[in-house]
Design an enzyme around this catalytic site. Structure first.
Site, PDB file in Angstrom:
ATOM      1  N   GLY A 282      -4.176  41.210  36.997  1.00  0.00           N
ATOM      2  CA  GLY A 282      -4.693  42.675  37.401  1.00  0.00           C
ATOM      3  C   GLY A 282      -6.111  43.912  37.955  1.00  0.00           C
ATOM      4  CB  SER A 283      -7.373  46.671  36.359  1.00  0.00           C
ATOM      5  OG  SER A 283      -5.894  47.584  36.779  1.00  0.00           O
ATOM      6  CB  THR A 284      -9.254  41.176  35.006  1.00  0.00           C
ATOM      7  OG1 THR A 284      -8.319  41.010  35.539  1.00  0.00           O
ATOM      8  CG2 THR A 284      -8.977  41.949  33.725  1.00  0.00           C
ATOM      9  CE  LYS A 286      -7.994  48.798  39.168  1.00  0.00           C
ATOM     10  NZ  LYS A 286      -7.386  49.676  39.387  1.00  0.00           N
ATOM     11  CD  GLU A 575      -6.384  49.007  33.443  1.00  0.00           C
ATOM     12  OE1 GLU A 575      -6.735  48.438  32.798  1.00  0.00           O
ATOM     13  OE2 GLU A 575      -7.180  49.033  34.309  1.00  0.00           O
TER      14      GLU A 575
END
Length: 575
Positions: A282-284, A286, A575
């Site tokens: 996931g957002s890790t 970004k 999140e």
């Protein structure tokens, strides 16, 4: 008349007789002493022979290779695995003199690991020899010996002991018979990876010294285990990595097992999720995408704004934000609010070639670089469509191990150098040179941005006072055969500290956590994984040589004016 003189012959005869008797006594005494010495030597020799070289033969053939192995130590010299002498208890069924049924009952009472029927089956086997107990204590040996049955046999053999029980089990691994010859070998972990070195006669006196710090390992296992139980997670992983040397200071995979007692251990427990399981994280991802944008020149100003006013429609897909701001966002705001929409727009500008090249530079297309043999290759996109580029930018459509992620974050903050990870202690000045992936200036910018995520955004619960933590949360739906689950996610917090001079990356991940009162029913990384990292850093920072200092921090003064907050807005979005 001549006088006769008496001769002292009788006295001389008596003296000679006494000397003869004394000499005979000396000879007899010497013979007795020699006999006693010979008997003593025989007994001692027999004991030595039994204790040192005697080993019963198994009904299935002798086990070869059951030799002493070298010790395994942590970085501070604490023993994690060593070889000791243990007792075995066996029986020669054909040499038993007493009643086998009665002996089976006695054995069941003395050795309660099995019942009378089990022992009777062993005692009646049509074999020359079979084991009854492989790792018996001296007390058990004495108790069984007291049964007085000459058909029972006792011997000493080397035993591998893991004195810390389950600690670092997936790092250490275990040993066992391998192949048709049943030779004892390392079956997993360091025991397997360094089997030749640990068993070589020339190196048994030289232990293998690991990079693991048992104190940090204990803290990570404790905090991660607490969270796994509290949130009823399916599994959990944790890593502490030295960003400048690539040394793994802690590696935790839960559930865990005890290498001293493998019987009944499940395959899930034996699996090292840090290196063998791949996840969409996931957002890790970004910050990696943002670093790529900065490095490639797609983003030249932190003030550059991107449209996040509404979901992004690409082909038949729609990309939306979990916590939409419904406005234009600049670069710091994109990471603070964890915008999928803006990250996808930036990735679209980066393009397939540059995005894939960065992921390859981070090692996301190969198995993790580490000594362990138990490791899994990432799931790499088969075809890089435009939507693939956009979704991989925020961690969907590509799956890597937690160790891959830890190494990538080390590269983000250490000045831009990618180095292979290692479980061996690295001597000062001997760290591998590595390869440059990012410029110093890009890495410096990422340290600022990661720090802002913790002070202003979704990573607030990952802060550890005085340790200047920077990091990124990531909550991704679990991918399965039927698509993405709406009920289960993988929650990850990837962090580094201290951000003004980074030393360590710390990652905590929970697979399929269930919300509770502590998290207000939420399962996102901000509420589940981030607090684990905070507690681990608070407990171990000083052990690792980082002094907490509330007066020091990363200079983010040029970025703070770019942040906009709506009145009453809580920037710590879950999140």
């Amino acid at each position: 008349m001549t006088a006769l003189v008496a001769r002292p012959l009788p006295q001389r005869r008596q003296t000679g007789q006494r000397h003869a008797l004394v000499a005979t006594a000396h000879v007899r005494l010497m013979m007795l002493m020699l006999l006693l010495a010979a008997g003593f030597t025989l007994v001692v020799g027999r004991i030595a022979m039994l204790g040192l070289v005697s080993e019963p033969t198994s009904a299935q053939g002798p086990i070869s290779g059951a030799m002493p192995r070298g010790d395994i130590l942590d970085r501070n010299g604490e023993p994690l695995a060593r070889t000791i002498e243990a007792w075995t208890i066996g029986v020669h069924p054909g040499k038993l003199l007493g009643d086998k049924r009665a002996l089976a009952a006695q054995l069941a009472a003395t050795l309660p690991a099995h019942d009378e029927a089990w022992y009777y089956a062993k005692l009646t086997l049509p074999v020359n020899f079979t084991y009854l107990e492989r790792h018996a204590s001296p007390g058990l040996v004495n108790a069984v010996h007291a049964l007085g049955e000459p058909g029972l046999a006792f011997a000493r053999e080397p035993e591998r002991l893991y004195p810390q029980s389950t600690m670092a089990a997936h790092v250490l691994g275990y040993i066992g018979p391998t192949g048709d010859d049943r030779r004892i070998m390392g079956r997993a972990g360091i025991e397997r990876a360094f089997d030749d070195q640990l068993t070589a006669p020339s190196s048994r006196g030289t232990p293998v010294t690991l990079s693991i710090d048992s104190r940090v390992q204990a803290a990570m296992e404790s905090e991660l285990g607490r969270a796994m139980i509290s949130f009823k997670a399916k599994s959990a992983t944790g890593i502490v990595l030295d960003v400048n040397t690539g040394e793994v200071i802690s590696m935790v995979s839960l559930p865990v097992y005890n290498p001293n007692k493998l019987a009944g251990t499940s395959s899930d427990a034996l699996r090292n999720n840090v290196t063998q399981s791949v996840y969409e994280l996931g957002s890790t991802f970004k910050p990696i995408t943002m670093a790529t944008a900065i490095e490639s020149g797609v983003v030249t100003s932190m003030a550059k704004r991107f449209d996040a006013t509404q979901p992004l429609h690409v082909g038949g897909f729609t990309i939306h934000d979990d916590h939409p701001q419904k406005r234009f966002l600049n670069v710091p705001e994109t990471l603070i609010h964890s915008s999928n929409i803006v990250t996808a727009r930036i990735a679209d500008e980066i393009g397939k070639d540059r995005m894939a090249a960065m992921f390859k530079a981070m090692g996301f297309d190969t198995k993790p670089e580490i000594e362990l043999r138990e490791k899994q290759k990432p799931i790499w996109p088969v075809f890089w469509a435009r939507t693939t580029v956009m979704t991989t930018a925020y961690g969907h459509g590509i799956a890597v191990t937690p160790l891959h992620l830890a190494n990538a974050y080390a590269t983000l903050v250490n000045g831009g150098i990618w180095r292979p990870t290692t479980l061996l202690k690295v001597a000062p000045g001997k760290a591998p040179q590595g390869r440059r992936v990012l410029s110093e200036s890009t890495s410096a910018r990422m340290r600022q941005l990661l720090r802002l995520i913790v002070t202003q955004g979704t990573g607030r619960k990952g802060e550890a006072p005085g340790y200047r933590v920077g990091g990124k949360t990531g909550t991704a739906e679990v991918a399965g055969a039927g698509g993405y689950s709406k009920r289960a996610n993988v929650s990850t917090f990837a962090a580094a500290f201290p951000m003004d001079a980074p030393r360590y990356v710390v990652i905590a991940m929970l697979d399929s956590p269930i919300g509770n009162a502590e998290s207000f029913g939420l399962t996102t990384a901000a509420w589940t994984a981030a607090p684990v990292v905070s507690r681990v850093i608070s407990r171990t920072g000083s052990m690792l040589g980082v002094t907490p200092d509330g007066a020091r921090d990363v200079d983010v003064s040029d970025l703070l004016p770019l942040l906009w907050h709506a009145p009453g807005e809580d920037t710590a979005d879950p999140e």
